[in-house]
Design a protein around this motif. Structure first.
Motif, PDB file in Angstrom:
ATOM      1  N   SER A 169       0.809  -1.220   0.000  1.00 22.05           N
ATOM      2  CA  SER A 169       0.000   0.000   0.000  1.00 22.05           C
ATOM      3  C   SER A 169       0.837   1.262   0.000  1.00 22.05           C
ATOM      4  O   SER A 169       0.302   2.363  -0.211  1.00 22.05           O
ATOM      5  CB  SER A 169      -0.909   0.029   1.236  1.00 22.05           C
ATOM      6  N   ASN A 174      -4.843   5.699  -2.893  1.00 22.08           N
ATOM      7  CA  ASN A 174      -6.253   5.271  -2.873  1.00 22.08           C
ATOM      8  C   ASN A 174      -6.504   4.079  -1.936  1.00 22.08           C
ATOM      9  O   ASN A 174      -7.451   3.327  -2.129  1.00 22.08           O
ATOM     10  CB  ASN A 174      -6.703   4.922  -4.293  1.00 22.08           C
ATOM     11  N   THR A 175      -5.635   3.909  -0.934  1.00 22.85           N
ATOM     12  CA  THR A 175      -5.871   2.843   0.040  1.00 22.85           C
ATOM     13  C   THR A 175      -7.181   3.121   0.784  1.00 22.85           C
ATOM     14  O   THR A 175      -7.380   4.213   1.305  1.00 22.85           O
ATOM     15  CB  THR A 175      -4.711   2.786   1.056  1.00 22.85           C
ATOM     16  N   ASN A 176      -8.075   2.142   0.812  1.00 24.70           N
ATOM     17  CA  ASN A 176      -9.362   2.370   1.468  1.00 24.70           C
ATOM     18  C   ASN A 176      -9.334   1.881   2.911  1.00 24.70           C
ATOM     19  O   ASN A 176      -8.372   1.273   3.368  1.00 24.70           O
ATOM     20  CB  ASN A 176     -10.501   1.724   0.675  1.00 24.70           C
ATOM     21  N   ILE A 177     -10.422   2.171   3.607  1.00 28.76           N
ATOM     22  CA  ILE A 177     -10.486   1.855   5.033  1.00 28.76           C
ATOM     23  C   ILE A 177     -10.431   0.338   5.273  1.00 28.76           C
ATOM     24  O   ILE A 177      -9.855  -0.115   6.266  1.00 28.76           O
ATOM     25  CB  ILE A 177     -11.748   2.501   5.671  1.00 28.76           C
ATOM     26  N   GLU A 178     -10.982  -0.454   4.350  1.00 30.14           N
ATOM     27  CA  GLU A 178     -10.947  -1.909   4.515  1.00 30.14           C
ATOM     28  C   GLU A 178      -9.497  -2.399   4.494  1.00 30.14           C
ATOM     29  O   GLU A 178      -9.102  -3.252   5.277  1.00 30.14           O
ATOM     30  CB  GLU A 178     -11.744  -2.620   3.399  1.00 30.14           C
ATOM     31  N   THR A 179      -8.715  -1.855   3.560  1.00 26.98           N
ATOM     32  CA  THR A 179      -7.309  -2.257   3.474  1.00 26.98           C
ATOM     33  C   THR A 179      -6.550  -1.829   4.728  1.00 26.98           C
ATOM     34  O   THR A 179      -5.765  -2.594   5.286  1.00 26.98           O
ATOM     35  CB  THR A 179      -6.655  -1.638   2.223  1.00 26.98           C
ATOM     36  N   VAL A 253      -1.198   5.853   3.861  1.00 24.77           N
ATOM     37  CA  VAL A 253      -2.535   6.220   4.307  1.00 24.77           C
ATOM     38  C   VAL A 253      -2.677   5.744   5.755  1.00 24.77           C
ATOM     39  O   VAL A 253      -2.301   4.617   6.091  1.00 24.77           O
ATOM     40  CB  VAL A 253      -3.603   5.573   3.403  1.00 24.77           C
ATOM     41  N   LEU A 258      -7.133   9.703   6.852  1.00 23.15           N
ATOM     42  CA  LEU A 258      -8.484   9.438   6.347  1.00 23.15           C
ATOM     43  C   LEU A 258      -9.535  10.235   7.116  1.00 23.15           C
ATOM     44  O   LEU A 258     -10.500  10.727   6.543  1.00 23.15           O
ATOM     45  CB  LEU A 258      -8.817   7.948   6.456  1.00 23.15           C
ATOM     46  N   TRP A 259      -9.364  10.313   8.439  1.00 20.84           N
ATOM     47  CA  TRP A 259     -10.412  10.863   9.295  1.00 20.84           C
ATOM     48  C   TRP A 259     -10.076  12.228   9.894  1.00 20.84           C
ATOM     49  O   TRP A 259     -10.971  12.888  10.433  1.00 20.84           O
ATOM     50  CB  TRP A 259     -10.685   9.924  10.495  1.00 20.84           C
TER      51      TRP A 259
END
Lengths: 301, 301
Positions: A169, A174-179, A253, A258-259
């Motif tokens: 990653s 574009n790493t998402n929260i699931e990853t 990330v 993210l938050w």
């Protein structure tokens, strides 16, 4: 009511006393013999300080489930050996290429890359031997369960799998929260959960208790990682004992990225509250595990 | 009389049948899930062929001591996982920097250094989990003994310790026979001995049998390494599946470099005879282990 109990419990003294016990046991766990450089290198990283959170969780969970400190101490030491192995390998030039850890030069900066790789390998293997040889007064069937849990928490299903996804990653925007959740539930969460569960297994806990502890551990594991990410942004090298700002530098990330910081703090507190709620029915004997959950968000390193 | 027995025993068919059993069990031991690259890399190296000598020794020793193949198969697979871990890490650029292994590109040449390090780590940890989870019909106390022996054979007291001294000795012209024996009794001997002993432990062998097998294993372990050194001098890449002449290139002191080829051959044969002598009292049931001892010196790779 809950908060009153926890204020009465002297967590600082508790953690300090447990850390001393663990440090003394770790000190005894490795004697330097030929080839000296390998044993010295193992001791250099294993005895470099650190919070000893995993051993302390294991000891606390064993006592919570009715066992003794003696029953859990070899597994507690093994957990710290495994954690140290993972730090040494994660810090390697081929991985995160880190120079400082726990306020000291990383293992490969002192001993070179080949010895650092082998030191990690030796600590990993020795952890299993240590549990099998040193544990007294525990039925063998429980030790086999602990070995199974520990192996699972390290291998592709655990911290190694998490590290692989973490490496993949890096630099991806574009790493998402699931990853991100996968990375941390594997890289950090799995061994923290095994720390808690293994203590209870050694004490012979029933399934109801194991399931409660498992959820407790999952919540504090994720909270722990969110706080780690926050500290990487707001902490100083002196406080952390390792290089801060590494995540941003490596374009990783993270939860704060993210938050945002505030929402990350709120979520970590929410997770700690959920963790404590799992144990509220157990009364006073849950005090240490409750207080450790609070420590997760209150810590500064 | 002894020789007649061994001629009657069809070693080639025996080894081939056992290798197939082990290969099938190894094939089933790892399923590719997310993160795929890690599991694929584990399978790439674990299923790359090889003699499967350690698993076959474990199975043979378990049957010799009155146990079944099923009792020993998970440990047999774990031994091959550990052996594969050690090959992957030994081949790394920071170590022996080897490009070929078992006739294929080494793991890091295909997957890169970070994944190769982590693949070795994952195989090592999974080996312990695999024994603990997969073994059926064996008392837990024996599994704890196997975990203890295996950890000891890998850690600083075993193959990792041997590799450290091997690295230290590279390029030194004055390596003596004691150092060379240390390297090989740790780097190769320890895991071979554990392969033999663990099979017997799983079967519940008594101390007399364990001691005989331990000496048998020490003799064939050293013989195996001497033959390895000889093959590095006289073998071809096609036969060996790995780069020959590496020892000389790395200016490593080897048994042939200390004793010459002929004397090395004589010593390895003497060790095989000593190994077989340990088992001569056990009659026909020792045939497979005797034949495997012969195979050590007769092999071409």
């Amino acid at each position: 009511m809950l908060n009153t109990q926890i204020i009465e419990f002297d967590l600082k003294a508790y953690l300090s006393q447990r850390r001393d016990l663990v440090d003394a046991a770790l000190e005894r766990s490795i004697t330097v013999i030929y080839p000296e450089v390998l044993y010295e290198s193992m001791r250099y990283s294993l005895l470099a300080g650190g919070k000893r959170l995993r051993p302390i969780l294991c000891l606390a969970s064993c006592e919570f489930a009715g066992g003794t400190l003696d029953m859990a101490m070899p597994t507690a030491c093994a957990l710290e050996m495994v954690h140290t192995f993972s730090l040494i390998h994660d810090d390697l030039p081929a991985m995160d290429n880190d120079d400082y850890r726990r306020g000291k030069l990383t293992n490969h900066k002192v001993y070179g890359e080949p010895i650092a790789i082998l030191t990690g390998d030796a600590l990993l293997a020795y952890a299993f031997e240590f549990i099998a040889v040193q544990t007294q007064g525990v039925p063998a069937s429980r030790l086999v369960q602990v070995v199974s849990k520990l192996g699972h928490a390290i291998a592709a299903t655990g911290l190694v799998g998490g590290q692989v996804v973490d490496l993949q990653s890096e630099g991806l925007q574009n790493t998402n929260i699931e990853t991100l959740n996968f990375i941390h539930s594997h890289k950090t969460g799995a061994l923290l959960e095994t720390s808690v569960i293994s203590g209870a297994i050694l004490a012979g806990a029933n399934n109801e208790v194991l399931q409660r502890l498992s959820r407790y551990a999952a919540y504090i594991g994720l909270a722990f990682q969110i706080v780690d990410d926050i500290l990487d942004v707001i902490g100083t090298q002196e406080e952390l004992g390792k290089t801060p700002g590494k995540d941003q530098q490596a374009q990783k990330v993270t939860y704060p990225s993210l938050w945002g910081i505030e929402e990350s703090k709120r979520k970590s507190q929410e997770l700690v509250d959920l963790a404590k709620a799992e144990l509220v029915d157990f009364g006073d004997k849950a005090q240490p595990l409750m207080a450790i959950a609070d420590y997760i968000t209150a810590r500064r390193k």
